[in-house]
Write an enzyme that holds these catalytic residues in place. Structure first.
Site, mmCIF file in Angstrom:
data_model
loop_
_atom_site.group_PDB
_atom_site.id
_atom_site.type_symbol
_atom_site.label_atom_id
_atom_site.label_comp_id
_atom_site.label_asym_id
_atom_site.label_seq_id
_atom_site.Cartn_x
_atom_site.Cartn_y
_atom_site.Cartn_z
ATOM 1 C CB CYS A 51 100.237 -37.858 -23.809
ATOM 2 S SG CYS A 51 101.820 -37.399 -23.067
ATOM 3 C CB CYS A 57 102.647 -38.971 -17.167
ATOM 4 S SG CYS A 57 102.535 -37.284 -16.521
ATOM 5 C CB CYS A 134 102.698 -31.801 -21.462
ATOM 6 S SG CYS A 134 101.413 -31.739 -20.191
ATOM 7 C CD GLN A 238 88.847 -21.446 -10.571
ATOM 8 O OE1 GLN A 238 88.961 -22.610 -10.927
ATOM 9 N NE2 GLN A 238 88.254 -21.115 -9.425
ATOM 10 C CG PHE A 265 86.143 -19.893 1.228
ATOM 11 C CD1 PHE A 265 87.092 -20.304 2.164
ATOM 12 C CD2 PHE A 265 84.805 -20.143 1.497
ATOM 13 C CE1 PHE A 265 86.700 -20.951 3.339
ATOM 14 C CE2 PHE A 265 84.413 -20.789 2.663
ATOM 15 C CZ PHE A 265 85.362 -21.189 3.584
ATOM 16 C CD GLU A 283 91.219 -16.168 0.463
ATOM 17 O OE1 GLU A 283 92.060 -16.926 0.969
ATOM 18 O OE2 GLU A 283 90.238 -16.575 -0.195
ATOM 19 C CG ASP A 329 85.857 -20.938 -5.269
ATOM 20 O OD1 ASP A 329 85.887 -22.186 -5.294
ATOM 21 O OD2 ASP A 329 86.601 -20.231 -5.977
ATOM 22 C CB CYS A 355 88.041 -28.205 -6.479
ATOM 23 S SG CYS A 355 88.704 -27.952 -4.817
#
Length: 397
Positions: A51, A57, A134, A238, A265, A283, A329, A355
């Protein structure tokens, strides 16, 4: 090797190369050689960044790494976090999402004179990079950037910045504009005309009071596990469809054939709809719970939901022990409170999707101290060329 030569041996958490002597070098790859005068000789794991906006960026931090070095980085992040908590586990080869497959992203837009710049912010800065290309966004999302500049040129005030959230859904592209835009009949008609012309799935405005749909010709859905689930504007999704599939495969392997599973979650039901048997889904986001339950009812799936804040009110040991397997999660902060309850439970299998390797490792230590074994970890590189690491881990008692 020259006396002043210092090879790069790994990549640190924030993306800098680290030499054998411990020196941190920006934009260096494993195998590069750094000399005393600061010059760098490229090694076998350096590639030419595809890129033109790299490295200014902030959307990508690791485009200078080849796939082998990027995969090694993901493993190192997970391994380092686990070792920091005194844990060891089998870490599998990472799954890497291909370029140009990101199906959701939040960009920023601001006026500069008569023009509107739209893109990601510069690394470690608030300066905005106006994207001409991108290599991570799905083509359907990137194709909207130029038209959006034209729309916002007439809608943005003279100063200030707004966020532009884009997501690929079943009906096309879902757009949420976060911030104050032009008011009046002309501005409203311009938004409607834009949405019609570009066949958007939905166009919403969120001026800090919640997203309000200004254009939505039909209900917006996202298909999860073969089920069309109502998609609230700006809801979590996701990052890539293939990354989602990799996480689901890891979860299925971890929970096995348990007849009753708790999905904690649960979000919109990414994992709940991918599993057979009875599923309890908890949740904290009310709109997500309502969407999940509506979709489950429509197809008569045995999924039972609860609107529950799992940080303030985690499932107790007695509640957990009703299930054959648990799925976690949580967001980046992890699930400290729920991990504490799990440590005392007797449920035989746990799948933990994360994550954030650091909060995962912290919670994994708590769970393992309760008598569980961390069987394996599968890293997933959904956020291509970024320092963002996802994973799915399997625990058993």
């Amino acid at each position: 090797m020259p006396i002043d030569e210092d090879p790069i041996v790994r990549v640190a958490a924030r993306g800098e190369g680290v030499t054998q002597s411990g020196r941190h070098v920006p934009l260096a790859a494993p195998g590069d050689r750094v000399f005393g005068d600061g010059s760098l000789m490229p090694g076998p794991h350096r590639q030419v960044a595809p890129c033109r906006h790299y490295p200014q960026c902030g959307g990508c931090q690791l485009q200078h790494l080849d796939d082998a070095a990027y995969a090694r980085y993901l493993v190192d992040r997970v391994e380092g976090a686990l070792k920091g908590q005194g844990l060891d586990a089998s870490i599998r080869a990472p799954y890497l999402s291909p370029p140009r497959t990101r199906r959701r992203a939040t960009l920023h837009a601001e006026r500069r004179g008569r023009q509107v710049h739209l893109g990601f912010t510069q690394a470690q800065s608030h300066h905005l990079i106006d994207l001409d290309e991108c290599w991570v966004l799905a083509s359907e999302l990137f194709a909207l950037l130029s038209p959006l500049r034209g729309l916002l040129a007439a809608q943005l005030p003279q100063s200030g910045r707004i966020d532009v959230h884009l997501a690929l859904v079943d009906q096309g592209v879902d757009v949420v504009l976060h911030g104050r835009l032009g008011e009046g009949l002309a501005a409203t008609e311009a938004l409607t005309a834009f949405a019609q012309r570009h066949r958007l799935a939905r166009l919403s405005i969120d001026d800090s009071y919640g997203a309000e749909a200004r254009w939505q010709p039909e209900p917006v859905t996202i298909t999860l596990g073969g089920v069309a689930v109502p998609m609230p504007a700006g809801a979590f999704l996701q990052a890539t469809a293939d990354g989602e599939a990799a996480l689901i495969a890891g979860v299925r392997e971890a929970v096995g054939d348990a007849p009753a599973i708790a999905d904690l979650f649960a979000g919109l039901g990414t994992f709940a709809f991918a599993l057979p048997g009875k599923v309890y889904a908890a949740e904290g986001a009310r709109e997500a719970v309502l969407a999940l339950q509506a979709a489950a009812n429509a197809v008569q799936r045995p999924i039972f939901t609860e609107h529950r804040d799992l940080f303030r009110r985690p499932l107790t040991v007695a509640e957990l022990d009703r299930f054959g397997a648990i799925i976690l999660d949580p967001p980046r902060a992890g699930a400290r409170e729920q991990a504490g309850e799990l440590a005392g439970a007797s449920v035989p299998r746990i799948a933990y999707v994360s994550c954030n390797p650091s909060s995962f490792a912290r919670d994994a230590k708590t769970i393992c101290e309760g008598g569980y074994r961390l069987d394996c970890v599968q890293p997933v590189g959904q956020f291509r060329w970024s320092t963002h690491v996802e994973l799915v881990a399997a625990f058993s008692r």
